[in-house]
Design a protein around this motif. Structure first.
Motif: not given
Lengths: 208, 171
Positions: A22, A98, A173, B136, B138-140, B142-143
């Protein structure tokens, strides 16, 4: 390797890959923005007669339009201006990180073929979400006189409003996860073997 | 796989549309967001008495810095994705209910970590705050939703296999 261990390894590798990639993506975002914004701008000028051109400045993409608007001046007169919506590529582009992290986490067979293909799909998703963001600013955030000039229906206005929020909170996302799952379904299917037995055979086995 | 994806996308669109309704925002999402601010303050206060919350805002009384928990930061969208994925997958209703409840808890627990971390990152460096806030985390989140769904998927499949084995032994 047990399924539980596979999930944890996948989660940890994807987490660390996201944390590492990132900042790198953020660092080169201005370079990555150019092709995405250019394809989005080119598409808008081909799709809408009122979209006259576009320009890019780092991560910012600006659409130029022939939609006029009157801007009140301090002396009481009005000056003629044109609507020029701007988008920040980064708000639509971080999903690529991602996607790459997920591929590193599951490491599917033929990754060298699947990852570039998946990257192209997410590139197109980014283009689409940027177009929707520009449309949202023109149809929903500009004054009513601008909306009338576009000739669109109120239904189109509603659809764009929904798509903009859906893109903002979910598509950007979540699309990478959907694309990754489509390209590496055997990884997911291996976690639910009884379901996989019910379904037709997967095209290839999981890599690990 | 195709059937799962189609049901999932349809459920996702419907749930997100419901989430956008003014009545749902006013009756559920806004009170939930206020509760998140209250919970965050409650978790921080034993270690940092300067923090308090009002409405959806979490604020430091000493520095004056505050964060307002806005749509997209309350974990509702990630929860919608997870709920749609759990409901779309072929499993018993009991297993789906467990998946929905456990999934929402897992997402909101990580979301509290997000809110608290952003609150302190913002006081330290605003540029890092923006990076962590917009990209960062936002991605985490969803992960987190994905890994939770994978764990549930594996659990529900094992449960089904165990029941099938018991039924087979009993026959």
């Amino acid at each position: 390797m047990t399924a539980r261990r596979r999930i944890w390894r996948f989660g940890l590798v994807t987490l660390f890959a996201t944390l590492l990639l990132m900042p790198a993506w953020y660092w080169v975002a201005a370079d990555l923005a150019k092709p995405v914004l250019s394809v989005a701008g080119w598409s808008m000028t081909r799709l809408y007669s009122w979209a006259s051109g576009f320009s890019t400045d780092g991560v910012i993409g600006q659409l130029h339009t022939s939609l006029s608007v009157l801007i009140p001046q301090p002396d009481g007169s009005n000056a003629l201006g044109f609507v020029a919506p701007r988008v920040d590529y980064r708000m639509h582009g971080y999903g690529m990180v991602l996607l790459w992290a997920l591929f590193l986490g599951s490491w599917p067979r033929r990754i060298w073929l699947k990852l570039p293909l998946a990257t192209v799909v997410i590139f197109l998703v980014e283009v689409l979400t940027i177009c929707v963001a520009w449309l949202h600013q023109v149809l929903n955030l500009s004054e009513a006189a601008v909306f009338i000039q576009t000739g669109h229906s109120t239904l189109a206005q509603e659809v764009v409003l929904f798509l903009f929020h859906f893109d903002l909170y979910i598509t950007t996302v979540f699309a990478p996860i959907l694309v990754w799952a489509a390209f590496d379904w055997p990884f997911v299917a291996a976690l639910a073997p009884s379901q996989a037995r019910r379904a037709p055979a997967a095209p290839d086995a999981p890599a690990s | 796989m195709v059937r799962f994806f189609l049901i999932f996308i349809a459920l996702l669109a419907v749930l997100f549309r419901i989430d956008m309704l003014d009545s749902v925002q006013a009756g559920f999402v806004e009170p939930w967001t206020d509760l998140l601010a209250l919970l965050s303050a409650g978790l921080i206060q034993p270690f940092d008495a300067d923090v308090h919350s009002y409405g959806r805002v979490l604020q430091s009384t000493s520095s004056g810095f505050g964060v307002s928990i806005e749509p997209g930061c309350n974990g509702v969208e990630a929860a919608i994705v997870l709920v749609a994925a759990v409901l779309a997958f072929p499993a018993s209703w009991k297993a789906k209910l467990i998946g929905v409840i456990a999934g929402i808890v897992a997402i909101q627990a990580v979301n509290l970590v997000r809110i608290i971390s952003l609150f302190y990152i913002g006081q330290w460096n605003f540029a890092v705050f923006e990076f962590a806030h917009y990209y960062l985390w936002q991605a985490l989140i969803m992960l987190d939703a994905l890994v939770t769904w994978l764990v549930w998927l594996h659990w529900t499949d094992k449960r089904k296999a165990r029941r099938a084995a018991i039924a087979h032994d009993g026959a």
